[in-house]
Structures are given as C-alpha cells and as structure tokens.
Design a protein around this motif. Structure first.
Motif, PDB file in Angstrom:
ATOM      1  N   GLY A 172       0.816  -1.216   0.000  1.00  0.00           N
ATOM      2  CA  GLY A 172       0.000   0.000   0.000  1.00  0.00           C
ATOM      3  C   GLY A 172       0.850   1.266   0.000  1.00  0.00           C
ATOM      4  O   GLY A 172       0.555   2.229  -0.707  1.00  0.00           O
ATOM      5  N   GLN A 173       1.936   1.241   0.807  1.00  0.00           N
ATOM      6  CA  GLN A 173       2.828   2.411   0.842  1.00  0.00           C
ATOM      7  C   GLN A 173       3.499   2.616  -0.508  1.00  0.00           C
ATOM      8  O   GLN A 173       3.638   3.737  -0.998  1.00  0.00           O
ATOM      9  CB  GLN A 173       3.894   2.215   1.936  1.00  0.00           C
ATOM     10  CG  GLN A 173       3.334   2.322   3.340  1.00  0.00           C
ATOM     11  CD  GLN A 173       4.357   1.941   4.404  1.00  0.00           C
ATOM     12  OE1 GLN A 173       5.203   1.068   4.208  1.00  0.00           O
ATOM     13  NE2 GLN A 173       4.282   2.596   5.543  1.00  0.00           N
TER      14      GLN A 173
ATOM     15  N   THR B  43       5.398 -11.903  -4.073  1.00  0.00           N
ATOM     16  CA  THR B  43       3.966 -11.934  -4.377  1.00  0.00           C
ATOM     17  C   THR B  43       3.442 -10.502  -4.363  1.00  0.00           C
ATOM     18  O   THR B  43       4.141  -9.576  -3.946  1.00  0.00           O
ATOM     19  CB  THR B  43       3.175 -12.727  -3.310  1.00  0.00           C
ATOM     20  OG1 THR B  43       3.272 -12.000  -2.073  1.00  0.00           O
ATOM     21  CG2 THR B  43       3.731 -14.116  -3.127  1.00  0.00           C
ATOM     22  N   ILE B  44       2.195 -10.344  -4.814  1.00  0.00           N
ATOM     23  CA  ILE B  44       1.605  -9.007  -4.907  1.00  0.00           C
ATOM     24  C   ILE B  44       1.543  -8.311  -3.551  1.00  0.00           C
ATOM     25  O   ILE B  44       1.742  -7.104  -3.449  1.00  0.00           O
ATOM     26  CB  ILE B  44       0.199  -9.107  -5.515  1.00  0.00           C
ATOM     27  CG1 ILE B  44       0.349  -9.317  -7.020  1.00  0.00           C
ATOM     28  CG2 ILE B  44      -0.617  -7.866  -5.240  1.00  0.00           C
ATOM     29  CD1 ILE B  44      -0.918  -9.168  -7.770  1.00  0.00           C
ATOM     30  N   ASP B  45       1.241  -9.100  -2.505  1.00  0.00           N
ATOM     31  CA  ASP B  45       1.072  -8.481  -1.196  1.00  0.00           C
ATOM     32  C   ASP B  45       2.381  -8.308  -0.446  1.00  0.00           C
ATOM     33  O   ASP B  45       2.408  -7.697   0.624  1.00  0.00           O
ATOM     34  CB  ASP B  45       0.130  -9.330  -0.327  1.00  0.00           C
ATOM     35  CG  ASP B  45      -1.228  -9.455  -0.988  1.00  0.00           C
ATOM     36  OD1 ASP B  45      -1.658  -8.468  -1.603  1.00  0.00           O
ATOM     37  OD2 ASP B  45      -1.837 -10.536  -0.892  1.00  0.00           O
ATOM     38  N   ALA B  46       3.465  -8.868  -0.995  1.00  0.00           N
ATOM     39  CA  ALA B  46       4.734  -8.819  -0.270  1.00  0.00           C
ATOM     40  C   ALA B  46       5.265  -7.389  -0.201  1.00  0.00           C
ATOM     41  O   ALA B  46       4.936  -6.544  -1.038  1.00  0.00           O
ATOM     42  CB  ALA B  46       5.755  -9.714  -0.959  1.00  0.00           C
ATOM     43  N   ALA B  47       6.071  -7.118   0.813  1.00  0.00           N
ATOM     44  CA  ALA B  47       6.681  -5.801   0.943  1.00  0.00           C
ATOM     45  C   ALA B  47       7.665  -5.565  -0.201  1.00  0.00           C
ATOM     46  O   ALA B  47       8.207  -6.501  -0.786  1.00  0.00           O
ATOM     47  CB  ALA B  47       7.401  -5.713   2.283  1.00  0.00           C
ATOM     48  N   HIS B  48       7.868  -4.286  -0.517  1.00  0.00           N
ATOM     49  CA  HIS B  48       8.889  -3.903  -1.497  1.00  0.00           C
ATOM     50  C   HIS B  48      10.149  -3.561  -0.714  1.00  0.00           C
ATOM     51  O   HIS B  48      10.208  -2.532  -0.046  1.00  0.00           O
ATOM     52  CB  HIS B  48       8.423  -2.712  -2.316  1.00  0.00           C
ATOM     53  CG  HIS B  48       7.266  -3.030  -3.224  1.00  0.00           C
ATOM     54  ND1 HIS B  48       7.375  -3.015  -4.598  1.00  0.00           N
ATOM     55  CD2 HIS B  48       5.982  -3.396  -2.962  1.00  0.00           C
ATOM     56  CE1 HIS B  48       6.215  -3.343  -5.141  1.00  0.00           C
ATOM     57  NE2 HIS B  48       5.343  -3.563  -4.165  1.00  0.00           N
TER      58      HIS B  48
ATOM     59  N   GLU C  13     -12.588   1.552  -4.659  1.00  0.00           N
ATOM     60  CA  GLU C  13     -12.072   0.773  -5.786  1.00  0.00           C
ATOM     61  C   GLU C  13     -10.969  -0.180  -5.340  1.00  0.00           C
ATOM     62  O   GLU C  13     -10.796  -1.258  -5.902  1.00  0.00           O
ATOM     63  CB  GLU C  13     -11.541   1.720  -6.865  1.00  0.00           C
ATOM     64  CG  GLU C  13     -11.050   1.059  -8.136  1.00  0.00           C
ATOM     65  CD  GLU C  13     -12.197   0.610  -9.036  1.00  0.00           C
ATOM     66  OE1 GLU C  13     -12.481  -0.594  -9.056  1.00  0.00           O
ATOM     67  OE2 GLU C  13     -12.816   1.476  -9.697  1.00  0.00           O
ATOM     68  N   LEU C  14     -10.215   0.232  -4.323  1.00  0.00           N
ATOM     69  CA  LEU C  14      -9.069  -0.570  -3.893  1.00  0.00           C
ATOM     70  C   LEU C  14      -9.481  -1.866  -3.223  1.00  0.00           C
ATOM     71  O   LEU C  14      -8.695  -2.799  -3.128  1.00  0.00           O
ATOM     72  CB  LEU C  14      -8.178   0.235  -2.939  1.00  0.00           C
ATOM     73  CG  LEU C  14      -7.470   1.417  -3.578  1.00  0.00           C
ATOM     74  CD1 LEU C  14      -6.492   2.027  -2.604  1.00  0.00           C
ATOM     75  CD2 LEU C  14      -6.739   0.993  -4.849  1.00  0.00           C
TER      76      LEU C  14
END
Ligand SMILES: CC1=C(/C=C/C(C)=C/C=C/C(C)=C/C=O)C(C)(C)CCC1
Ligand SMILES: CC1=C(/C=C/C(C)=C/C=C/C(C)=C/C=O)C(C)(C)CCC1
Lengths: 252, 252
Positions: A6-7, A74-79, B139-140
């Motif tokens: 999200g960040q 994965t998509i939800d993993a932290a960057h 939307e999110l």
C-alpha cells in the motif's frame, strides 16, 4: 528498509500524478502563450520551462523509485530496498534550477520597470540558490546534528527571501489595479503555503520515532514534496498565466 | 487470478485503441485550434490537454497490464497474475485531473459572462474532485461493505454535478441560437451516457458470482472504463470543437 504494498502504491501514484500535472501544465502554458500581451510572454514561457524541468526530474525519480523498491515475490509482499539507492538528489538538482526560475517568473509577470525588476532579482535569485545548496548536505544524512545545522543555515536565506517577497515587493506594486493586487496577494499566499511544506517534510526524520524515521516518514516526505511541487509549479504557473491575462485585458 | 488468452487479448486491444484514440484526438485538436474564434481556443486547448493526459495514463496502464499478466508457457496458456499488481490507481489519478478539466472545457466553450462561468465552475470542479477522491478507497477493495459505502458517498457529488449541469446550466443558455442549444443538449446527453458507465463498471464486483468478481468482471470493467474514456474525452472533445466552430461561424 521496506515499504508495504500500500505504501509503495501511494508513492508510485503520487509520482505519476506529479509527472502528468507538470508535463501537461508545461504544454498548456506553451500553447496559451499568445493569449497574453507580448510583455508577459516571457513569464509564461519561464513557467512552462519550470514545469518541463520538473516533469523531467519526476520521470527520473519514478524510474529510480521502481528500481530501489522492486516488487516482492507476491503481490502483497513488501517492497524491500534493493542495491540501488533512492536518490533524493534529483529533487535538489531540480530545485536548484526551478526555485530561482519560479522567482524569475514571478517578477517577470509583474512587468515592473527594468531597474525595479533587477533590484528584486539580485536579491531573490542568489538567496534561493543558497537555500537549496545549504539544505542538500542536511538531506543526505539522517543524523540529527548535521540535519539540524544545515536546515537552520538553509532557513536563513529562506526567511530573507520571504521578507523580500512580502515587504520589498509590496512597494513595487503601487499603481496596480485592485484586481491585479488581489491576484498578486493570492499568488504570494499560495507560494508561502506550498514553499512552507518543504522545510516541514525535511524535518520529519528529526521528529524521530518508528513512524517518522521509517517507512511512514518516507512516504509522507515523498507525498509532501510531490504535492508541494505540483502546487508550487503547476498551479502557480496557471495563476501566473491568469494574472498575465488580467493585466493584458486591462491594458487593452 | 488469471486471464484466458482471449480475455487477455481483449483488454490489450481495447487499451491500445484507447491510446490511439486519445493521443491523436489530442493532436487533431491542437492542430485545429486556429479554426475557431479566439474566445473558444481555450476550450479546445483544454480538450487537447485532457486527451493528452489520458493518453499518458493509458501508456502506463498498458505497460502495467503487460507486466501484471505475462504470457504463459504456450500461446494458448492462461496469463497468470504475476507478482506485479495491476494498478487501478492510474485511472483515479487520471480522472482526478481530467474530470474537473472536462467541466472546465464544457464551461469554456459556452463563452458565458465571466461571473456566470465562475459561478458554474466553483460548483462543478470541487464536486468532480470530491467524487473521484471518495470513489478511490472503494475501488481498492473487493469487499462489499466498504465498496458500497464509498460508492454511495461518491455518488452524492456525482448527482449534484449532474443537477448543476442539467438545471443550473440551462438558465445560462438563454440567448443562444437554436442550433447551438441543440448541440449543447447533445453534448450533455453524451456526457450523461458516458459518465454513467463508470459507477456501473465500479459496481460489477458487487454483483458477485464467479463471473463478475472474477476474470470476466475484470475484462468487462477494463473494457467499460476504456470505452467510456474514449467517448467522454475524445468524442466529447470533437463535439466541443464542432460547437466552437458553429458558434464562431454564427458570430462572423
Ligand atoms: C527552508 C529549508 C528548505 C527549503 C526548501 C524550499 C523552500 C524549497 C522549495 C522548493 C520549491 C518551491 C520547489 C519547486 O516547486 C530545505 C531545502 C528543504 C532545507 C530545510 C530548510
Ligand atoms: C459515481 C461514482 C463514480 C463515478 C465516476 C465518474 C463519473 C467518473 C468519470 C470519469 C470520466 C468522465 C473520465 C474521463 O473521461 C466512481 C468514482 C466510479 C465511484 C462509484 C460512484
């Protein structure tokens, strides 16, 4: 250091918003140049150039951001911060060019006498450049001591600059119509409100704590700088254009 | 989540169609600026800018889509969602800039008195920005509760905006020729028909079921948003241009 997904999206979308706003304001100003009297065209062209320079830097910041914080597994993993540093220097290089030019466009749109413009610019332009140069070494460190010292040093030319804009410039405005003076007064307040964001965003890491020295502070700082840039350059450029239109019409 | 190769191609081609339509409408409008009287040129330039901003975002959406759904092992294999999120945020960033500007161009082409334009814009522009900002958090999420709540909140400024366009604006049109009034009426209906698509596409996941919450709903939503964008910006921009031509000719 790492960003949640999200960040990451927040910074990503704000940087893209900055690119779109700045690039297309530059284009709009270039295309609208002929709507104002010739003596105001330089102010409009300089405003367009300022937005163009900023858009260029935002393309670089955007690409750099993607490299520094690559997608996780994965998509939800932290960057997670990669081996490529996130280069805060782009912003300072940008400001070093654009902040003096913003003052040039502001003085240009007033169409003062040559001597009066000159008197304002020899004060404003070096103060602006000095402010950015002194802030830079402080931005590079997260240590409190140097960050405070360079921040304070940079604030001195900032205050001087505001003094010239709010006190020195007022004398130069006698003889303008009430509508023009009201618009100039607006312009100055927008300038103050947007420029004021930069030292605040700069100070976030000084507040300390997990949030402000960590990812939360990073996101807030990038968002703050970006939105302030949009206001201080794109919105400001549109207001300069409107002021030039008002004055062109009055002189018709 | 994954797309069949047919679903992938559909979205891919629609996104490319949007790029082509928007980019070249922007170019066409820029090149045609001088065909209308000076007082209508700002409306044409703003229309071109709107299409340009949207084209920029479609380039980003397109690149992002390719990264999010990479090709499978064979030509017929499904495109499985990768570790790169498909960022719906681009659309909201785009709308945040372009929806207020669409209202600016609509009011500009009417060439009303300064006071009447001002009165419409201070109502329309903030309502449009608010509508987009309130829709974004909904939307999110794919969860029903928050999607409904934000959707309803966003619908309030939407209805207000339509009210101003259909009721408030009508009074401002007295004194226009029948042909101009017919064209403006067309413009409003096209606006209503295309803008109405967005809340419907937004609501797809709420319908639930395998189709609407899955890949089918994704394809339908992307297609719906893209075609609505083409109508609401490119086609609408051309109609604004025609209206400006009609009015320029009448005043000759
Ligand atoms: C006072 C101060 C600063 C001021 C920065 C300013 C005022 C930047 C303005 C930038 C603009 C206007 C950019 C373009 O739009 C720094 C360098 C953060 C360092 C800390 C102290
Ligand atoms: C009412 C409503 C919405 C309306 C969106 C609109 C009306 C978007 C218009 C976009 C245009 C015109 C884009 C560019 O051409 C949202 C945000 C989907 C959220 C759900 C409720």
């Amino acid at each position: 250091s790492s960003l949640s997904s999200g960040q990451y999206s927040t910074v990503y979308n704000v940087l893209s918003l900055a690119i779109a706003s700045l690039l297309f304001t530059a284009l709009y100003l270039l295309l609208s140049q002929r709507q104002v009297a010739p003596r105001y065209r330089n102010a409009i062209v300089v405003s367009a150039i300022v937005c163009g320079i900023a858009a260029y830097h935002y393309f670089r910041i955007f690409a750099n951001f993607q490299e520094s914080y690559p997608a996780g597994a994965t998509i939800d993993a932290a960057h997670v911060l990669s081996n490529v540093e996130f280069n805060e220097g782009y912003r300072y290089v940008d400001w070093f060019l654009t902040v003096p030019l913003l003052l040039v466009e502001t003085v240009a749109v007033l169409a003062l006498s040559r001597a009066a413009s000159q008197r304002l610019l020899v004060r404003l332009v070096p103060a602006a450049a000095l402010m950015i140069v002194l802030g830079y070494p402080g931005e590079l460190t997260l240590e409190t001591g140097p960050r405070v010292i360079w921040g304070v040093l940079s604030t001195l030319p900032f205050l001087y600059l505001l003094y010239v804009l709010f006190v020195g410039l007022t004398k130069a405005l006698e003889g303008k119509s009430p509508q023009v003076r009201a618009q100039i007064s607006n312009l100055r307040w927008i300038l103050l409100a947007s420029w004021g964001v930069y030292p605040i965003a700069y100070a976030f890491p000084l507040i300390g704590g997990d949030f402000f020295s960590g990812a939360g502070g990073f996101v807030l700082r990038q968002t703050g700088y970006s939105i302030a840039d949009i206001v201080a350059k794109a919105l400001f450029g549109i207001l300069i254009y409107r002021l030039a239109r008002t004055q062109s019409r009055e002189e018709d």
